[in-house]
Scaffold this motif. Structure first.
Motif: not given
Length: 409
Positions: A76-81, A93-99, A101-106, A108-112
């Motif tokens: 899937g894709v990154i879902e918010p809390l 706020d921290l993830g607004q650019e990544y929700f 998206r694929s986990w692989y497109g964020a 690495f430090l943020w995704a972990e």
């Protein structure tokens, strides 16, 4: 940077080479098949979900949430809390650019970091139910602490009891460094058994002489130690702290720990207490060290602190002002482990010869990194040493076989 994220603090005096600068080297992502970051997301995280599921008698709700997380990171894709989570707005706020998206497109430090936050949510760590505050990684940490390898390492301390102070100092510094090899999360990825060899076989950089120059005997120093892993790493960290206090390299040591479970084996206050008990209950030199540390905590010469920033997916360049003040007032800040290193220099595709001093110039005081190499990021190497490492064809950046001690005064 948004106003909410700005609350973490901003980097002072940015230059073109500090890790928070968007014109610097590219941020490491996880979208290159076969890369270390890709392997963590595809293998380590999936395996960890199963291990956590098996480690506790979780109920149907936790099992369904873990299954959903596994499906999300796999397909899937990154879902918010979820609505109602206590830190939903913060992560929004921290993830607004990544929700979305694929986990692989964020990054690495943020995704972990976000993966571990989601894992805690899945097992109910932050909820109001019976699993609130139950560390999902505790069984792994406790098993390691009870292991024969720890027993052998504690017995070995007796041989150091009467050696010259400088010889003991060098041995304990390297023991603290080698302890970083005992990373439970790394074992999930590498398939290493719990009793595996914890020796880092080669130093790619060694500024240990400068570290001791910054901490002269009787110098009234305050040392900040930012811990990484619990168990087999935290015990040698505590033993090194005892040496700093006992031999008067420091008048006070502040041990910074995580506020909640993070990256499988990262150390919290409960883990530090477990390690202190393990020391005090041991015979010989280990028991003596444990007793001194216990008294040092009561007297205030050893203090334990924590901060939410230690579980943030941000570089140290964005640390909040209160933390900047703490590190700025320390004679030396020692950052342990791979994650702290990535946050210190920036989780980017740096040239390995990029100057460590330049990338850490923003840090508010003298800083030392003690780290076993278990990810791609490394800086501060001499070209000749880098060439030799590259010719070896070994996975020296990620295998945990190499280590470094880097210091910026």
């Amino acid at each position: 940077m948004s106003e909410k994220r700005r609350a973490w603090g901003t980097m002072a005096a940015k230059t073109s080479r500090v890790p928070g600068d968007e014109t610097a080297a590219p941020v490491i992502l996880s979208n290159e098949p076969g890369s270390f970051a890709w392997g963590v997301l595809t293998r380590r995280h999936s395996a960890l979900i199963q291990q956590v599921r098996d480690a506790f008698p979780y109920g149907r709700r936790q099992h369904e949430a873990l299954d959903a997380l596994l499906d999300e990171i796999t397909n899937g894709v990154i879902e918010p809390l979820a609505p109602g989570e206590h830190d939903r707005e913060h992560w929004a706020d921290l993830g607004q650019e990544y929700f979305g998206r694929s986990w692989y497109g964020a990054p690495f430090l943020w995704a972990e970091s976000y993966f571990y936050r989601r894992l805690l949510g899945a097992v109910g760590y932050f909820g109001s139910g019976p699993w609130q505050g139950v560390d999902p990684f505790a069984p792994f940490k406790r098993a390691e602490l009870r292991g024969e390898a720890v027993e052998e390492e504690l017995r070995a301390l007796d041989a150091l009891a009467n050696v010259p102070a400088d010889v003991r100092a060098a041995a304990l510094l390297h023991a603290s460094l080698r302890g970083n090899r005992a990373d439970l999360g790394f074992r999930v990825s590498a398939g290493e058994p719990a009793g595996g060899d914890a020796t880092a076989s080669a130093l790619v950089a060694d500024d240990s002489a400068l570290l001791w120059q910054l901490l002269p005997v009787g110098g009234s120093s305050t040392v900040a130690v930012v811990a990484d892993n619990a168990g087999r790493e935290l015990i040698p960290d505590l033993i090194l702290i005892d040496h700093l206090l006992e031999q008067r390299h420091a008048d006070q040591v502040v041990l910074h720990l995580k506020p909640y479970p993070y990256y499988v084996s990262d150390a919290m206050t409960a883990d530090a207490v477990d390690c202190l008990r393990r020391l005090t209950e041991s015979p010989g030199e280990a028991g003596a060290i444990g007793g001194r540390l216990w008294k040092a905590m009561a007297a205030g010469s050893l203090e334990v602190r924590t901060h939410p920033f230690f579980c943030a997916p941000l570089p140290y360049g964005e640390m909040p002002e209160d933390l900047r003040g703490e590190f700025g007032s320390a004679t030396l800040t020692i950052l342990k482990g791979d994650l702290n290193y990535r946050r210190l220099v920036g989780d980017r595709q740096w040239d390995a010869t990029e100057a460590f001093a330049g990338l850490t110039a923003y840090f508010p005081g003298a800083v030392a990194a003690l780290r076993t190499l278990k990810s791609d990021v490394v800086v501060g190497l001499e070209q000749e040493a880098l060439d030799a490492l590259e010719r070896s064809e070994a996975a020296w950046r990620t295998s945990g076989t190499h280590a470094l001690i880097q210091v910026r005064r």
